[in-house]
Design a protein around this motif. Sequence first.
Motif, mmCIF file in Angstrom:
data_model
loop_
_atom_site.group_PDB
_atom_site.id
_atom_site.type_symbol
_atom_site.label_atom_id
_atom_site.label_comp_id
_atom_site.label_asym_id
_atom_site.label_seq_id
_atom_site.Cartn_x
_atom_site.Cartn_y
_atom_site.Cartn_z
ATOM 1 N N SER A 204 0.929 -0.732 -0.164
ATOM 2 C CA SER A 204 -0.312 -0.343 0.177
ATOM 3 C C SER A 204 0.929 0.954 0.414
ATOM 4 N N ALA A 205 -0.174 2.322 -0.266
ATOM 5 C CA ALA A 205 1.184 3.691 -0.299
ATOM 6 C C ALA A 205 2.175 3.658 1.147
ATOM 7 N N GLY A 206 0.609 3.381 1.780
ATOM 8 C CA GLY A 206 1.241 4.248 3.472
ATOM 9 C C GLY A 206 2.577 3.415 4.150
ATOM 10 N N GLN A 207 2.431 2.058 3.234
ATOM 11 C CA GLN A 207 3.718 0.773 3.393
ATOM 12 C C GLN A 207 4.758 1.160 2.911
ATOM 13 N N ALA A 208 4.912 1.634 1.534
ATOM 14 C CA ALA A 208 5.661 1.795 0.223
ATOM 15 C C ALA A 208 6.348 2.627 0.677
ATOM 16 N N VAL A 209 6.232 3.729 1.293
ATOM 17 C CA VAL A 209 6.474 4.849 2.299
ATOM 18 C C VAL A 209 7.605 4.825 3.305
ATOM 19 N N ARG A 210 7.324 3.675 4.558
ATOM 20 C CA ARG A 210 7.513 2.889 5.115
ATOM 21 C C ARG A 210 8.723 2.552 4.777
ATOM 22 N N VAL A 211 8.704 1.659 4.025
ATOM 23 C CA VAL A 211 9.729 -0.062 2.917
ATOM 24 C C VAL A 211 10.355 1.341 2.502
ATOM 25 N N GLY A 212 9.775 1.673 1.856
ATOM 26 C CA GLY A 212 11.159 3.093 1.219
ATOM 27 C C GLY A 212 12.092 4.212 1.670
ATOM 28 N N ARG A 213 11.334 4.542 2.810
ATOM 29 C CA ARG A 213 13.028 4.478 4.081
ATOM 30 C C ARG A 213 13.742 3.828 4.693
ATOM 31 N N GLU A 214 13.121 2.320 5.014
ATOM 32 C CA GLU A 214 14.687 1.509 5.058
ATOM 33 C C GLU A 214 15.593 1.336 4.531
ATOM 34 N N LEU A 215 14.387 0.806 2.719
ATOM 35 C CA LEU A 215 15.761 0.675 1.860
ATOM 36 C C LEU A 215 16.583 1.777 1.623
ATOM 37 N N ASP A 216 16.345 3.397 1.949
ATOM 38 C CA ASP A 216 16.876 4.538 1.714
ATOM 39 C C ASP A 216 18.594 3.795 2.379
ATOM 40 N N ALA A 217 17.704 3.863 3.883
ATOM 41 C CA ALA A 217 19.272 3.638 4.473
ATOM 42 C C ALA A 217 20.490 2.409 3.836
#
Length: 368
Positions: A204-217
């Motif tokens: 979902s969009a909200g989940q993808a944002v949260r995962v995206g922050r982890e991927l950035d790290a």
Amino acid sequence: MSAARHPVRDVGARAYRIPTDAPEADGTLAWSATTAVVVTVHAADVVGVGWTYGHQACVELVRGELREAVLDREVTDVPAAWQAMRAVERNNGRPGLVSCALSAVETALWDAAARVCGLALSTLLGRAHETVPVYGSGGFTSYDDERLRAQLAWWADRLGAPAVKLKIGEARGTRVDRDLRRVQVAREAAGPAAVFTDANGAYSAGQAVRVGRELDALGVTWYEEPVSSDDRAGLRRVRDTTAADVAAGEYGYDLPYFATMLADDAVDCLQVDVTRCGGFGEWLRTAALAAARNLDVSGHCAQNLAAHVAAATSNVRHLEWFHDHERIESALFDGVLEPEGGVVRPDVSAPGHGMTLKEPDAERYRVR
């Protein structure tokens, strides 16, 4: 003196189903085989070859209305043939299998046209580059860590690839902890290569944002289909909140789809699949839309076909060198390309795209 005519004499199609070499899955789908529909166009003394990946129902579309639309047309007048095919399929709906079948015929027409002219396909289209960057792609969610590590390390070593890609979003986004652990495994296996991820629209969009922050790290630089490609607002939301480039577009079947994706600022890089979008001509028109917004395009799969139009595209970023399609295209065709040093170089010494169907070898996989 009038120029010699090279009318299309016949159009054929066959479907081949090739098993995977291991169970494969991504965030939203699992499969054990892939179907390729191969089209042949006969004109003068040449045979042009094109193909798509999709249901074998494409065979009847090609053998029926699409064949009738192009028969006896000058083989080098590919845009006119494309318009005729689009017209006869109007009431069948352009997106989906119609576009896949149309793509296969259009690419076969271009191959035949180049062979009639005695030119490499990339030369006929007009090369912008001698080589095209590639990245290794596979890393299915069904792989254990050992297989994932071995495959991505092999891509990085064999291709000299600047990047490798793995699938995330396992089980429709319900195993994020495993997604992130597998990204860490990929990071270790890839060495100096960049790590790309593909969620296949699982979050979902909200989940993808949260995962995206982890991927950035974790240093991920490419975040493909973090949400469904139909959710352009969601793609834009992820794009606005993560550092990685957001990519989508592989399910684009016509030019308006790509225009809308770009107008909504949904992606940092627009993906195009030459076996779905409508063929080489529609790829180039899509690339022009992206160039008008100072964006790159990236080739999705079908790499041995896409390499030739990618070389003719000024704003191409790279091609996906996909595990499944490398196996399939090597099994079905002679003359496939071999990447080296992180790039692929279309052969300019062979007419057309240089590939021919290995009919005796392919027959074992034929389903229609």
